[in-house]
Design a protein around this motif. Structure first.
Motif, PDB file in Angstrom:
ATOM      1  N   LYS A 237      36.434  51.198  27.277  1.00 22.26           N
ATOM      2  CA  LYS A 237      37.524  50.600  28.022  1.00 22.26           C
ATOM      3  C   LYS A 237      36.618  50.316  29.227  1.00 22.26           C
ATOM      4  CE  LYS A 237      39.917  53.427  30.682  1.00 22.26           C
ATOM      5  NZ  LYS A 237      40.993  54.358  31.091  1.00 22.26           N
ATOM      6  N   GLY A 238      36.973  49.083  29.742  1.00 28.00           N
ATOM      7  CA  GLY A 238      36.258  48.494  30.804  1.00 28.00           C
ATOM      8  C   GLY A 238      37.311  48.090  32.021  1.00 28.00           C
ATOM      9  N   LYS A 239      37.081  48.660  33.008  1.00 28.41           N
ATOM     10  CA  LYS A 239      38.077  48.222  34.168  1.00 28.41           C
ATOM     11  C   LYS A 239      37.833  47.006  34.843  1.00 28.41           C
ATOM     12  CE  LYS A 239      38.671  53.230  35.521  1.00 28.41           C
ATOM     13  NZ  LYS A 239      38.169  54.266  36.605  1.00 28.41           N
ATOM     14  N   GLY A 240      38.702  46.520  35.426  1.00 27.40           N
ATOM     15  CA  GLY A 240      38.414  45.117  35.847  1.00 27.40           C
ATOM     16  C   GLY A 240      37.702  44.914  37.137  1.00 27.40           C
ATOM     17  N   LEU A 241      36.986  44.030  37.239  1.00 25.18           N
ATOM     18  CA  LEU A 241      36.226  43.519  38.331  1.00 25.18           C
ATOM     19  C   LEU A 241      36.735  42.879  39.285  1.00 25.18           C
ATOM     20  CD1 LEU A 241      33.100  42.368  36.078  1.00 25.18           C
ATOM     21  CD2 LEU A 241      33.605  44.624  36.840  1.00 25.18           C
ATOM     22  N   GLU A 242      36.398  43.177  40.496  1.00 29.83           N
ATOM     23  CA  GLU A 242      37.070  42.507  41.727  1.00 29.83           C
ATOM     24  C   GLU A 242      36.250  41.312  42.129  1.00 29.83           C
ATOM     25  OE1 GLU A 242      37.418  45.221  44.984  1.00 29.83           O
ATOM     26  OE2 GLU A 242      38.259  46.746  43.693  1.00 29.83           O
ATOM     27  N   VAL A 243      37.136  40.078  42.013  1.00 30.15           N
ATOM     28  CA  VAL A 243      36.501  38.856  42.243  1.00 30.15           C
ATOM     29  C   VAL A 243      37.482  37.867  42.972  1.00 30.15           C
ATOM     30  CG1 VAL A 243      34.851  38.641  40.465  1.00 30.15           C
ATOM     31  CG2 VAL A 243      37.078  37.921  40.034  1.00 30.15           C
ATOM     32  N   GLN A 244      37.074  36.945  43.769  1.00 31.27           N
ATOM     33  CA  GLN A 244      38.115  36.197  44.399  1.00 31.27           C
ATOM     34  C   GLN A 244      38.342  34.866  43.308  1.00 31.27           C
ATOM     35  OE1 GLN A 244      36.514  33.420  47.324  1.00 31.27           O
ATOM     36  NE2 GLN A 244      38.406  32.456  47.747  1.00 31.27           N
ATOM     37  N   VAL A 245      39.992  35.304  42.904  1.00 32.78           N
ATOM     38  CA  VAL A 245      40.436  34.458  41.730  1.00 32.78           C
ATOM     39  C   VAL A 245      40.779  32.921  42.151  1.00 32.78           C
ATOM     40  CG1 VAL A 245      42.259  34.089  40.104  1.00 32.78           C
ATOM     41  CG2 VAL A 245      41.717  36.486  40.821  1.00 32.78           C
ATOM     42  N   LYS A 246      40.096  31.941  41.520  1.00 33.78           N
ATOM     43  CA  LYS A 246      40.225  30.696  41.922  1.00 33.78           C
ATOM     44  C   LYS A 246      41.161  29.939  40.678  1.00 33.78           C
ATOM     45  CE  LYS A 246      36.076  29.696  44.341  1.00 33.78           C
ATOM     46  NZ  LYS A 246      34.984  29.020  44.745  1.00 33.78           N
ATOM     47  N   SER A 247      40.978  30.436  39.466  1.00 29.74           N
ATOM     48  CA  SER A 247      41.706  29.977  38.314  1.00 29.74           C
ATOM     49  C   SER A 247      41.612  30.808  37.129  1.00 29.74           C
ATOM     50  CB  SER A 247      41.356  28.410  37.928  1.00 29.74           C
ATOM     51  OG  SER A 247      42.252  28.071  36.868  1.00 29.74           O
ATOM     52  N   THR A 248      43.075  31.397  36.607  1.00 28.96           N
ATOM     53  CA  THR A 248      42.848  32.095  35.678  1.00 28.96           C
ATOM     54  C   THR A 248      42.869  31.500  34.323  1.00 28.96           C
ATOM     55  OG1 THR A 248      45.322  32.357  35.554  1.00 28.96           O
ATOM     56  CG2 THR A 248      44.271  33.954  36.824  1.00 28.96           C
ATOM     57  N   VAL A 249      42.955  30.286  34.296  1.00 27.98           N
ATOM     58  CA  VAL A 249      43.020  29.154  33.160  1.00 27.98           C
ATOM     59  C   VAL A 249      41.338  29.326  32.449  1.00 27.98           C
ATOM     60  CG1 VAL A 249      43.092  26.992  32.176  1.00 27.98           C
ATOM     61  CG2 VAL A 249      44.511  27.660  33.782  1.00 27.98           C
ATOM     62  N   GLY A 250      41.533  29.693  31.142  1.00 30.41           N
ATOM     63  CA  GLY A 250      40.310  29.532  30.530  1.00 30.41           C
ATOM     64  C   GLY A 250      39.435  30.893  30.489  1.00 30.41           C
ATOM     65  N   ALA A 251      40.135  32.030  31.242  1.00 24.45           N
ATOM     66  CA  ALA A 251      39.180  33.509  31.436  1.00 24.45           C
ATOM     67  C   ALA A 251      39.081  33.917  29.927  1.00 24.45           C
ATOM     68  CB  ALA A 251      39.887  34.260  32.355  1.00 24.45           C
ATOM     69  N   GLY A 252      40.327  34.136  29.382  1.00 27.15           N
ATOM     70  CA  GLY A 252      40.341  34.722  27.929  1.00 27.15           C
ATOM     71  C   GLY A 252      39.498  33.841  26.939  1.00 27.15           C
ATOM     72  N   ASP A 253      39.276  32.490  27.064  1.00 25.11           N
ATOM     73  CA  ASP A 253      38.319  31.723  26.031  1.00 25.11           C
ATOM     74  C   ASP A 253      37.069  32.027  26.505  1.00 25.11           C
ATOM     75  OD1 ASP A 253      40.723  30.469  25.505  1.00 25.11           O
ATOM     76  OD2 ASP A 253      40.629  28.946  27.093  1.00 25.11           O
ATOM     77  N   SER A 254      36.706  32.177  27.917  1.00 27.64           N
ATOM     78  CA  SER A 254      35.350  32.916  28.284  1.00 27.64           C
ATOM     79  C   SER A 254      35.055  34.171  27.564  1.00 27.64           C
ATOM     80  CB  SER A 254      35.262  32.834  29.933  1.00 27.64           C
ATOM     81  OG  SER A 254      35.386  31.589  30.528  1.00 27.64           O
ATOM     82  N   MET A 255      35.949  34.967  27.499  1.00 22.48           N
ATOM     83  CA  MET A 255      35.594  36.325  26.869  1.00 22.48           C
ATOM     84  C   MET A 255      35.536  36.262  25.403  1.00 22.48           C
ATOM     85  SD  MET A 255      38.473  38.685  28.759  1.00 22.48           S
ATOM     86  CE  MET A 255      37.596  40.497  28.836  1.00 22.48           C
ATOM     87  N   VAL A 256      36.073  35.071  24.791  1.00 16.49           N
ATOM     88  CA  VAL A 256      35.866  34.892  23.363  1.00 16.49           C
ATOM     89  C   VAL A 256      34.299  34.682  23.021  1.00 16.49           C
ATOM     90  CG1 VAL A 256      36.400  33.507  21.507  1.00 16.49           C
ATOM     91  CG2 VAL A 256      38.269  34.612  22.833  1.00 16.49           C
ATOM     92  N   ALA A 257      33.894  33.839  23.909  1.00 12.10           N
ATOM     93  CA  ALA A 257      32.584  33.021  23.817  1.00 12.10           C
ATOM     94  C   ALA A 257      31.477  34.071  24.309  1.00 12.10           C
ATOM     95  CB  ALA A 257      32.443  31.930  25.237  1.00 12.10           C
ATOM     96  N   ALA A 258      31.636  35.041  25.186  1.00 13.76           N
ATOM     97  CA  ALA A 258      30.988  36.250  25.217  1.00 13.76           C
ATOM     98  C   ALA A 258      30.847  36.988  23.836  1.00 13.76           C
ATOM     99  CB  ALA A 258      31.308  36.938  26.405  1.00 13.76           C
ATOM    100  N   LEU A 259      31.998  37.354  23.344  1.00 12.61           N
ATOM    101  CA  LEU A 259      31.958  38.021  22.047  1.00 12.61           C
ATOM    102  C   LEU A 259      31.128  37.394  20.966  1.00 12.61           C
ATOM    103  CD1 LEU A 259      35.921  38.866  21.608  1.00 12.61           C
ATOM    104  CD2 LEU A 259      33.981  40.331  22.249  1.00 12.61           C
TER     105      LEU A 259
END
Length: 313
Positions: A237-259
């Protein structure tokens, strides 16, 4: 080879506004256009991480040339099939005052039976043993919902690894074929199970069940709450990181790329989740669907590692 499939790509038009007034004329403070669609977004991030990728799917209409030019500039191998219909444009409204992100998505073009068969023939000829194939995003309006299942089965017959990032009926059909890895978000997993929402315990048990059925790796993204990664070896389980959110679009896609990157580099489960968390955080801190850079990802890696804990079965 890493192959990403985007059957319904879109030009993502991101408009930043300080306070949207419904029913009134609103003026954007800034506008940016990015070629997008889940598979394309995965390819963009993979290139940022230094990995080659082939992108395929359908492109057509007035913005086809712009897509192909951008893919070439990014160093992504363009193997999209040309179609008669128009590739869609999606609107992303970022309201800084109210801290909201609103998407207005075009359904996309109608694909002819001949165009679909051309793609399937290309796919069958291209996928080879050892490839990683990413099937991501929604389907054009008239495409059979079982297509991801069919493509998963075809790739597995070639001894390729399949990664799925989809929702609804297309996800259901894909899961029947037991892909190698999936990345649903919390809501998509709940919808698949026929529930309104899931507790953390239910997410873990559901993902463990899918792994027991034969899906080797399951990453469930949970937005600001972080993510849960289940494999045959680990429950993390990974807890969320605190960042300044500029756009949530593509965040899930970026995680897929990391996988996919982690799989290609044979990283441990722990390092895979750390990279996915860091890449997701870097993505939301980036405007529009612009790909986050490797340097931006690396800034978040240490914090991501610190926020991972193992869940005892």
């Amino acid at each position: 080879m890493i192959i990403t499939v985007t059957l319904n790509p879109a030009m993502d038009k991101t408009m930043v506004i300080d306070g949207i007034e419904l029913g009134e004329v609103n003026r954007a403070d800034s506008v940016r256009n990015d070629i997008g669609g889940k598979g394309i977004n995965v390819s963009k991030v993979l290139r940022s991480l230094g990995t080659d990728t082939l992108a395929t799917g359908f492109l057509g209409g007035n913005i086809e040339d712009q897509f192909r030019k951008e893919l070439k500039n990014m160093g992504i191998l363009d193997q999209f099939i040309s179609i008669q219909g128009n590739t869609r444009t999606n609107i992303k409204l970022v309201d800084r005052k109210n801290e909201t992100n609103t998407d207005i998505n075009d359904p996309g073009p109608v694909i002819s039976s001949e165009e679909l068969e051309t793609f399937i023939s290309f796919y069958d000829e291209t996928v080879e043993k050892g490839d990683i194939v990413v099937l991501a995003g929604g389907l054009p309006p008239n495409i059979p919902q079982n297509l991801y299942g069919r493509l998963t089965r075809m790739a597995k017959e070639k001894e390729a690894l399949v990664v799925i990032d989809a929702e609804g009926e297309s996800l259901h059909h894909a899961l029947l074929e037991l892909p190698y890895m999936i990345k649903p978000n919390e809501k998509e997993l709940a919808d698949y199970l026929g529930k309104e929402a899931l507790t953390e315990e239910e997410i873990i048990h559901s993902a463990q069940y899918l792994v027991e059925k034969g899906i080797r790796k399951v990453l469930v993204s949970r937005g600001e709450k972080g993510s849960i990664f289940i494999t045959e070896l680990s429950t993390l389980k990974g807890k969320g990181l605190e960042v300044q959110v500029k756009s949530t679009v593509g965040a899930g896609d970026s995680m897929v790329a990391a996988l996919v990157f982690a799989e290609n580099e044979k990283l441990s489960d722990f390092e895979t989740l750390a990279l996915a968390q860091a890449t997701g955080a870097a993505a939301v801190a980036t405007e529009g669907t612009k790909a986050c850079t490797r340097e931006e990802v690396e800034k978040h890696l240490a914090a991501a590692r610190e926020k991972i804990e193992e869940v005892k079965k």
